[in-house]
Design a protein around this motif. Structure first.
Motif, PDB file in Angstrom:
ATOM      1  N   LEU A  19       0.976  -1.324  -0.017  1.00  0.00           N
ATOM      2  CA  LEU A  19       0.016   0.176   0.079  1.00  0.00           C
ATOM      3  C   LEU A  19       1.068   1.463   0.020  1.00  0.00           C
ATOM      4  N   LYS A  20       2.119   1.084   0.416  1.00  0.00           N
ATOM      5  CA  LYS A  20       3.016   2.329   0.418  1.00  0.00           C
ATOM      6  C   LYS A  20       3.611   2.495  -1.049  1.00  0.00           C
ATOM      7  N   ALA A  67      -1.694 -10.926   5.081  1.00  0.00           N
ATOM      8  CA  ALA A  67      -2.272  -9.946   4.638  1.00  0.00           C
ATOM      9  C   ALA A  67      -3.752 -10.220   4.466  1.00  0.00           C
ATOM     10  N   PRO A  68      -4.776  -9.257   4.655  1.00  0.00           N
ATOM     11  CA  PRO A  68      -6.222  -9.327   4.664  1.00  0.00           C
ATOM     12  C   PRO A  68      -6.808  -9.431   3.115  1.00  0.00           C
ATOM     13  N   PHE A  69      -6.231 -10.468   2.270  1.00  0.00           N
ATOM     14  CA  PHE A  69      -6.928 -10.347   0.975  1.00  0.00           C
ATOM     15  C   PHE A  69      -7.317 -11.646   0.534  1.00  0.00           C
ATOM     16  N   PRO A  70      -8.534 -11.787   0.088  1.00  0.00           N
ATOM     17  CA  PRO A  70      -9.484 -10.908  -0.116  1.00  0.00           C
ATOM     18  C   PRO A  70     -10.213 -10.149   1.202  1.00  0.00           C
ATOM     19  N   ASP A  71     -10.196 -10.825   2.246  1.00  0.00           N
ATOM     20  CA  ASP A  71     -10.651 -10.382   3.761  1.00  0.00           C
ATOM     21  C   ASP A  71      -9.996 -11.067   4.592  1.00  0.00           C
ATOM     22  N   SER A  97      -2.977  -4.134   5.056  1.00  0.00           N
ATOM     23  CA  SER A  97      -1.687  -4.400   4.254  1.00  0.00           C
ATOM     24  C   SER A  97      -1.835  -5.418   3.298  1.00  0.00           C
ATOM     25  N   ARG A  98      -0.809  -5.402   2.505  1.00  0.00           N
ATOM     26  CA  ARG A  98      -0.853  -6.320   1.350  1.00  0.00           C
ATOM     27  C   ARG A  98       0.414  -7.087   1.681  1.00  0.00           C
ATOM     28  N   HIS A  99       0.890  -7.885   0.643  1.00  0.00           N
ATOM     29  CA  HIS A  99       1.987  -9.022   0.550  1.00  0.00           C
ATOM     30  C   HIS A  99       3.337  -8.271   1.376  1.00  0.00           C
ATOM     31  N   PHE A 100       3.602  -7.271   1.361  1.00  0.00           N
ATOM     32  CA  PHE A 100       4.961  -6.670   2.069  1.00  0.00           C
ATOM     33  C   PHE A 100       4.272  -6.002   3.254  1.00  0.00           C
ATOM     34  N   PHE A 109       4.361  -5.162  12.327  1.00  0.00           N
ATOM     35  CA  PHE A 109       5.009  -6.419  11.939  1.00  0.00           C
ATOM     36  C   PHE A 109       6.299  -6.662  13.013  1.00  0.00           C
ATOM     37  N   TYR A 110       7.001  -5.626  13.296  1.00  0.00           N
ATOM     38  CA  TYR A 110       8.072  -5.696  14.149  1.00  0.00           C
ATOM     39  C   TYR A 110       7.704  -6.053  15.708  1.00  0.00           C
TER      40      TYR A 110
END
Length: 119
Positions: A19-20, A67-71, A97-100, A109-110
């Protein structure tokens, strides 16, 4: 695929991995810098890899981050099913978030990884 098409494909993939927006060019460059043959075969080999039969042998505490895709609920259910034979696991989903995830939710994350490792 020629170099121009490969870059276009890398750009398309990268924009859906974070998303960044400021990190998209980094991801594109990582893809372009990778050895093309290793990249392609690594990716296709990963897609064919099924290690579910060996999962009952995993004895270590395991953190599974997604990451929450699709949910979020679909991902959580998928992970619970995929890793059902791992006894000592924790599944966490990084909202927004997406994959990264380490780009999109760096502090979250940390915190999750460090907290898990501290236990």
């Amino acid at each position: 695929m020629d170099s121009i098409s490969f870059r276009q494909n890398a750009a398309m993939m990268a924009k859906y991995m974070t998303l960044k927006e400021e990190k998209v060019e980094t991801l594109i460059q990582w893809i372009l810098d990778a050895d093309r043959k290793t990249y392609v075969y690594g990716y296709t080999d990963l897609l064919k890899l099924d290690i579910r039969e060996s999962l009952p042998n995993v004895k270590a505490k395991t953190l599974i981050i997604g990451a929450p895709f699709p949910d979020a609920e679909t991902v959580r259910t998928t992970f619970e099913n995929q890793f059902k034979d791992v006894q000592n696991k924790q599944v966490v989903i990084a909202e927004d978030s997406r994959h990264f995830i380490m780009f999109d939710q760096e502090d979250w994350f940390y915190e999750k990884v460090n907290s898990f490792l501290a236990k």
